[in-house]
Design a protein around this motif. Structure first.
Motif: not given
Length: 287
Positions: A11-33
């Motif tokens: 996952v590529q984030g950004d260079g700012t440490s603001n905890a309130n930024n609203k971007e989201t990413l969800t991993f759902k129903n995945i089988n990691f092997d």
């Protein structure tokens, strides 16, 4: 849905440490092997990743690792099953907030590693059966970790290393079960860097926790509703007691001018119970 993934997701984030930024990413129903891959999910070093959710996923690993957080805020793991891996969840750099619910980790070296602490973490209905540490926590900022209705079998279910002077807390709610396979049977161990003299507090609304099966705590106070313990500073601990508390020493205590309590009249005393009826059990230890 329910597809199998065998590589590493970065996952590529950004260079700012603001905890309130609203971007989201969800991993759902995945089988990691994951076999021979370093991590199932990781992030780019030097970037900040926020609001990551892993839900209804399975992780199966061999000679590999599960999730790595380099710099992140607000991670959520929900309805996750883990089998294998050297270690599953690894916060190798700063982590500001973690929620874990209905997660099972088995056949793994260590379950949750917090190398740089975490602001607030909550683990609820978590079942762990591993060969190393259940939770390994290195304090590098003020943190509160709450465990509720968790079952952890490990060499050391909760292992804490203090690296800075912040006050940190572990809170146990509901009914928790800890089974230690180390030689002493200690479910909680605290190693404090003596140059820092960090304060760590354990609060147990789960009164069944056995503080005699711990290492690194100075004493604990208990009544019929709750118990709490400190790794140092018996004076502060006594200040928090209430009537009917029993304070039991777990180690010899040396008092000095840094730990005296100063009364309003200017006199210094070892403890000021403030009119409370508190019982001290020296438990064969010395003050």
């Amino acid at each position: 849905n329910s597809k199998t993934y065998t590589g590493t997701i970065t996952v590529q984030g950004d260079g700012t440490s603001n905890a309130n930024n609203k971007e989201t990413l969800t991993f759902k129903n995945i089988n990691f092997d994951i076999t021979e891959a370093k991590y199932a999910i990781t992030s780019v070093k030097g970037t900040y990743v926020r609001n990551i959710t892993v839900e209804n996923c399975t992780f199966k690993g061999e000679n590999s690792y599960g999730i790595r957080v380099r710099n992140g805020y607000n991670y959520t793991l929900k309805n996750v099953t883990v089998d294998g891996f050297y270690s599953f969840f690894n916060a190798t750099e700063s982590l500001g907030g973690l929620t874990v619910e209905n997660v099972t980790v088995t056949n793994t070296g260590s379950a949750f590693n917090f190398k740089y602490g975490t602001g607030i973490a909550s683990l609820k209905n978590v079942n762990v059966d591993v060969t190393g540490n259940g939770i390994w926590f290195v304090n590098r900022n003020a943190s509160t970790i709450t465990l509720e209705n968790c079952s952890i079998k490990a060499e050391t279910p909760v292992a804490i290393e203090e690296a800075v002077t912040n006050t940190n807390s572990f809170v146990f709610n509901g009914t928790n079960n800890f089974s230690a396979t180390n030689a002493n049977g200690n479910w909680l161990t605290i190693e404090d860097d003596s140059t820092q003299n960090a304060t760590f507090k354990v609060v147990a609304n789960d009164t069944a926790l056995d503080f005699t099966k711990t290492s690194g705590l100075i004493a604990y106070a208990k009544n019929t509703e709750r118990s709490f313990a400190y790794n140092n500073n018996l004076t502060n601990m006594v200040n928090e007691t209430v009537t009917d508390d029993v304070v039991t020493l777990l180690a010899d205590v040396t008092m000095d001018t840094k730990t005296f309590a100063t009364q309003n009249d200017g006199y210094a005393v070892l403890f000021n119970v403030g009119g409370k009826a508190v019982t001290f059990d020296l438990n064969g230890k010395k003050v």
